[in-house]
Write a protein that holds these residues in place. Sequence first.
Motif, PDB file in Angstrom:
ATOM      1  N   VAL A  34      50.128   7.807  68.117  1.00  0.00           N
ATOM      2  CA  VAL A  34      50.403   8.268  69.471  1.00  0.00           C
ATOM      3  C   VAL A  34      51.682   9.087  69.418  1.00  0.00           C
ATOM      4  O   VAL A  34      52.625   8.734  68.700  1.00  0.00           O
ATOM      5  CB  VAL A  34      50.513   7.079  70.455  1.00  0.00           C
ATOM      6  CG1 VAL A  34      51.576   6.079  70.023  1.00  0.00           C
ATOM      7  CG2 VAL A  34      50.764   7.550  71.878  1.00  0.00           C
ATOM      8  N   MET A  35      51.713  10.195  70.145  1.00  0.00           N
ATOM      9  CA  MET A  35      52.903  11.043  70.186  1.00  0.00           C
ATOM     10  C   MET A  35      52.978  11.745  71.543  1.00  0.00           C
ATOM     11  O   MET A  35      51.978  11.839  72.256  1.00  0.00           O
ATOM     12  CB  MET A  35      52.884  12.092  69.067  1.00  0.00           C
ATOM     13  CG  MET A  35      51.752  13.101  69.182  1.00  0.00           C
ATOM     14  SD  MET A  35      51.845  14.444  67.974  1.00  0.00           S
ATOM     15  CE  MET A  35      52.921  15.590  68.826  1.00  0.00           C
ATOM     16  N   ALA A  36      54.153  12.218  71.877  1.00  0.00           N
ATOM     17  CA  ALA A  36      54.321  13.014  73.088  1.00  0.00           C
ATOM     18  C   ALA A  36      54.140  14.482  72.730  1.00  0.00           C
ATOM     19  O   ALA A  36      54.460  14.905  71.613  1.00  0.00           O
ATOM     20  CB  ALA A  36      55.707  12.785  73.669  1.00  0.00           C
ATOM     21  N   ALA A  37      53.619  15.264  73.669  1.00  0.00           N
ATOM     22  CA  ALA A  37      53.456  16.702  73.457  1.00  0.00           C
ATOM     23  C   ALA A  37      53.701  17.432  74.771  1.00  0.00           C
ATOM     24  O   ALA A  37      53.073  17.121  75.784  1.00  0.00           O
ATOM     25  CB  ALA A  37      52.060  17.018  72.933  1.00  0.00           C
ATOM     26  N   THR A  58      54.050  16.519  61.646  1.00  0.00           N
ATOM     27  CA  THR A  58      53.777  15.274  62.374  1.00  0.00           C
ATOM     28  C   THR A  58      52.652  14.491  61.704  1.00  0.00           C
ATOM     29  O   THR A  58      51.749  15.065  61.088  1.00  0.00           O
ATOM     30  CB  THR A  58      53.392  15.545  63.842  1.00  0.00           C
ATOM     31  OG1 THR A  58      52.153  16.271  63.877  1.00  0.00           O
ATOM     32  CG2 THR A  58      54.473  16.332  64.576  1.00  0.00           C
ATOM     33  N   TRP A  59      52.717  13.181  61.846  1.00  0.00           N
ATOM     34  CA  TRP A  59      51.661  12.312  61.341  1.00  0.00           C
ATOM     35  C   TRP A  59      50.367  12.577  62.112  1.00  0.00           C
ATOM     36  O   TRP A  59      49.266  12.556  61.540  1.00  0.00           O
ATOM     37  CB  TRP A  59      52.103  10.857  61.463  1.00  0.00           C
ATOM     38  CG  TRP A  59      51.117   9.868  60.932  1.00  0.00           C
ATOM     39  CD1 TRP A  59      50.513   8.869  61.643  1.00  0.00           C
ATOM     40  CD2 TRP A  59      50.610   9.756  59.600  1.00  0.00           C
ATOM     41  NE1 TRP A  59      49.660   8.152  60.837  1.00  0.00           N
ATOM     42  CE2 TRP A  59      49.705   8.683  59.566  1.00  0.00           C
ATOM     43  CE3 TRP A  59      50.836  10.467  58.433  1.00  0.00           C
ATOM     44  CZ2 TRP A  59      49.030   8.299  58.417  1.00  0.00           C
ATOM     45  CZ3 TRP A  59      50.144  10.096  57.278  1.00  0.00           C
ATOM     46  CH2 TRP A  59      49.263   9.021  57.282  1.00  0.00           C
ATOM     47  N   SER A  88      59.793  10.312  69.822  1.00  0.00           N
ATOM     48  CA  SER A  88      61.078  10.297  69.125  1.00  0.00           C
ATOM     49  C   SER A  88      61.058   9.616  67.764  1.00  0.00           C
ATOM     50  O   SER A  88      62.115   9.437  67.160  1.00  0.00           O
ATOM     51  CB  SER A  88      62.131   9.608  70.009  1.00  0.00           C
ATOM     52  OG  SER A  88      62.273  10.305  71.227  1.00  0.00           O
ATOM     53  N   CYS A  89      59.885   9.203  67.290  1.00  0.00           N
ATOM     54  CA  CYS A  89      59.817   8.589  65.965  1.00  0.00           C
ATOM     55  C   CYS A  89      58.537   9.026  65.272  1.00  0.00           C
ATOM     56  O   CYS A  89      57.603   9.496  65.911  1.00  0.00           O
ATOM     57  CB  CYS A  89      59.933   7.067  66.043  1.00  0.00           C
ATOM     58  SG  CYS A  89      58.590   6.233  66.898  1.00  0.00           S
ATOM     59  N   ASN A  90      58.499   8.857  63.976  1.00  0.00           N
ATOM     60  CA  ASN A  90      57.396   9.316  63.141  1.00  0.00           C
ATOM     61  C   ASN A  90      56.353   8.217  62.976  1.00  0.00           C
ATOM     62  O   ASN A  90      56.663   7.140  62.469  1.00  0.00           O
ATOM     63  CB  ASN A  90      57.949   9.744  61.776  1.00  0.00           C
ATOM     64  CG  ASN A  90      56.896  10.351  60.877  1.00  0.00           C
ATOM     65  OD1 ASN A  90      55.710  10.047  60.965  1.00  0.00           O
ATOM     66  ND2 ASN A  90      57.339  11.231  60.001  1.00  0.00           N
ATOM     67  N   GLY A  91      55.123   8.508  63.367  1.00  0.00           N
ATOM     68  CA  GLY A  91      54.038   7.545  63.231  1.00  0.00           C
ATOM     69  C   GLY A  91      53.650   7.260  61.798  1.00  0.00           C
ATOM     70  O   GLY A  91      52.998   6.259  61.510  1.00  0.00           O
ATOM     71  N   GLY A  92      54.041   8.114  60.869  1.00  0.00           N
ATOM     72  CA  GLY A  92      53.774   7.855  59.460  1.00  0.00           C
ATOM     73  C   GLY A  92      54.695   6.791  58.891  1.00  0.00           C
ATOM     74  O   GLY A  92      54.440   6.246  57.819  1.00  0.00           O
TER      75      GLY A  92
END
Length: 188
Positions: A34-37, A58-59, A88-92
């Motif tokens: 999950v990420m913001a865009a 990005t992951w 604000s953080c990396n999903g990987g």
Amino acid sequence: MNHLKDVPLAKAYLLLNHGPSTIVTCEHDGVANVMAAAWVMPLDFDPPKLLLVLDRNTWSRHLVEGSGTFVIQLPSRQQAELTLAVGSCNGGETDKFERYGIATSRARHVEAPVVDGCVAYLECRVVEEPHNQQSYDLFIAEVVAAYADERAFSNGRWHFPNDDLRTIHYQAGGAFFATGEAFQVARD
């Protein structure tokens, strides 16, 4: 999720026309992120398409390239903190769903989770455009399903009954603003 109502696909662009911040979910081989865009916009009506800028570092980019699908969600004002956190953080490096205790359901037509409590969802399949993806980090996708919280979106219009259900817009440095009051102008 009990207030969700289908939005006709030819009208799916109306969910994004006001330029809200979004949350993107994706999944490939059983791994989800999950990420913001902030850079998501409608592109076409029939079939409905949208554009998503997805940085190669990005992951989520890795997962979307693997699965060919993703879900765009429109978070509400009460989800601004979550939106900032997942952006604000990396999903990987960390499971954001676990780290932030994100409640999810399954998408209806693509293989991905959806973040519960958002005010709108657009399930998407990537339209392969390798040049755009590699040169500009730009993904074109067809919207295969769209649905929204009928308390905030119905009859093709946003109408926010309270501040908690307003969509949000990200500026920078943790600063957001909420979508304002709607008004209409008569045409000649």
